[in-house]
Design an enzyme around this catalytic site. Structure first.
Site, mmCIF file in Angstrom:
data_model
loop_
_atom_site.group_PDB
_atom_site.id
_atom_site.type_symbol
_atom_site.label_atom_id
_atom_site.label_comp_id
_atom_site.label_asym_id
_atom_site.label_seq_id
_atom_site.Cartn_x
_atom_site.Cartn_y
_atom_site.Cartn_z
ATOM 1 C CG HIS A 134 -88.068 -65.077 106.428
ATOM 2 N ND1 HIS A 134 -88.373 -64.388 107.436
ATOM 3 C CD2 HIS A 134 -87.846 -66.571 106.938
ATOM 4 C CE1 HIS A 134 -88.540 -65.076 108.445
ATOM 5 N NE2 HIS A 134 -88.214 -66.300 108.246
ATOM 6 C CB SER A 191 -87.665 -73.256 111.139
ATOM 7 O OG SER A 191 -86.426 -73.125 110.505
ATOM 8 C CG ASP A 222 -87.395 -61.081 106.935
ATOM 9 O OD1 ASP A 222 -86.496 -61.844 106.387
ATOM 10 O OD2 ASP A 222 -88.405 -61.740 107.366
#
Length: 255
Positions: A188, A14, A185
């Site tokens: 990530h 992902s 964030d």
């Protein structure tokens, strides 16, 4: 396809994979480390979960491909572990289904060839407060409490299906002040976190009893021509010096 053919190392997952070539990302670092020995191929899909991955396995990794990857590094789990949305939609996948999906992924990849190796990255921890500060109410339902069982169950699965596992859950948390240094964030990775990923991946690759070895120091350098200039360094020496920072310090065995 350009040649000569090199070993292929595929990153499949992902957004942790899709974004691995930015912000000093771990994918970019691996591409640098293997720049003369193997090709790093990116197959990252932001927002995806293991359910989506299973649906495209035959397209991303066809069994009849002429060349099969030597190594596939797989990451899913962060989106799967997100709390269910009241509407019934969203990326959440129940833990039992997540494990079965990852089993299917691992078994499919191992079936590609007798030389294809697989590494699963566990879901990492997150900084919940940072997620709230950055995204506000746009992202809800992410928590370390819910994510941890996914990481633990995935690592248990690795031993069952002969897949190597990287325990990012604990590796990230061993970093000093990890909540403030490892995330852009809350989810990530910063360059610091990516450095941890690279070291953990290379440690697994170095210690694996794979024949042939896929560690960067063990693979032949492509076109190892010497310059033929007196007192000049050989290409092999240059490569070793360039990647020296990734070698283990004296008396250490981390890589």
């Amino acid at each position: 396809m350009v040649g000569p053919g090199r070993p292929q190392i595929v990153l499949f997952g992902s957004s942790i994979v899709q974004y691995s070539f930015i912000n000093g990302g771990w994918g970019a670092t691996l591409a640098d480390v293997y720049s003369r020995t193997a090709d790093i191929i990116l197959r990252g899909y932001g927002g995806w979960n293991s359910r989506f991955a299973v649906q495209v396995l035959d397209q991303v990794f066809p069994k009849d491909a002429v060349v099969q990857p030597s190594l596939v590094i797989v990451y899913f789990g962060g989106n799967d572990s997100k709390a269910p949305h009241p509407s019934g939609h969203g990326p959440h996948v129940p833990l039992s289904e997540f494990i079965e999906n990852m089993r299917k992924i691992g078994e499919h990849l191992l079936s590609l060839s007798d030389k294809t190796r697989v590494i699963f990255l566990s879901p990492p921890p997150m900084n919940e407060k940072q997620i709230q500060l950055v995204f506000g109410g746009a992202i809800k339902g992410r928590s370390n409490e819910v994510c941890r069982p996914y990481a633990e169950a995935l690592l248990n699965l690795c031993s069952e299906i002969n897949v190597k596992g990287v325990d990012l859950w604990n590796a990230i948390q061993q970093q000093d002040d990890w909540m403030n240094t490892c995330f852009t964030d809350g989810i990530h990775f910063t360059a610091k976190a990516s450095e941890i990923v690279v070291k953990e991946v290379l440690k697994v690759v170095r210690e694996a009893e794979w024949k042939p070895s896929l560690h960067w120091k063990s693979l032949p350098i492509e076109f190892p021509f010497e310059f033929g200039v007196p007192n000049s360094l050989s290409l092999s020496e240059i490569e070793l010096m360039r990647n020296n920072q990734l070698g283990p310090p004296p008396s250490a065995t981390i890589l």
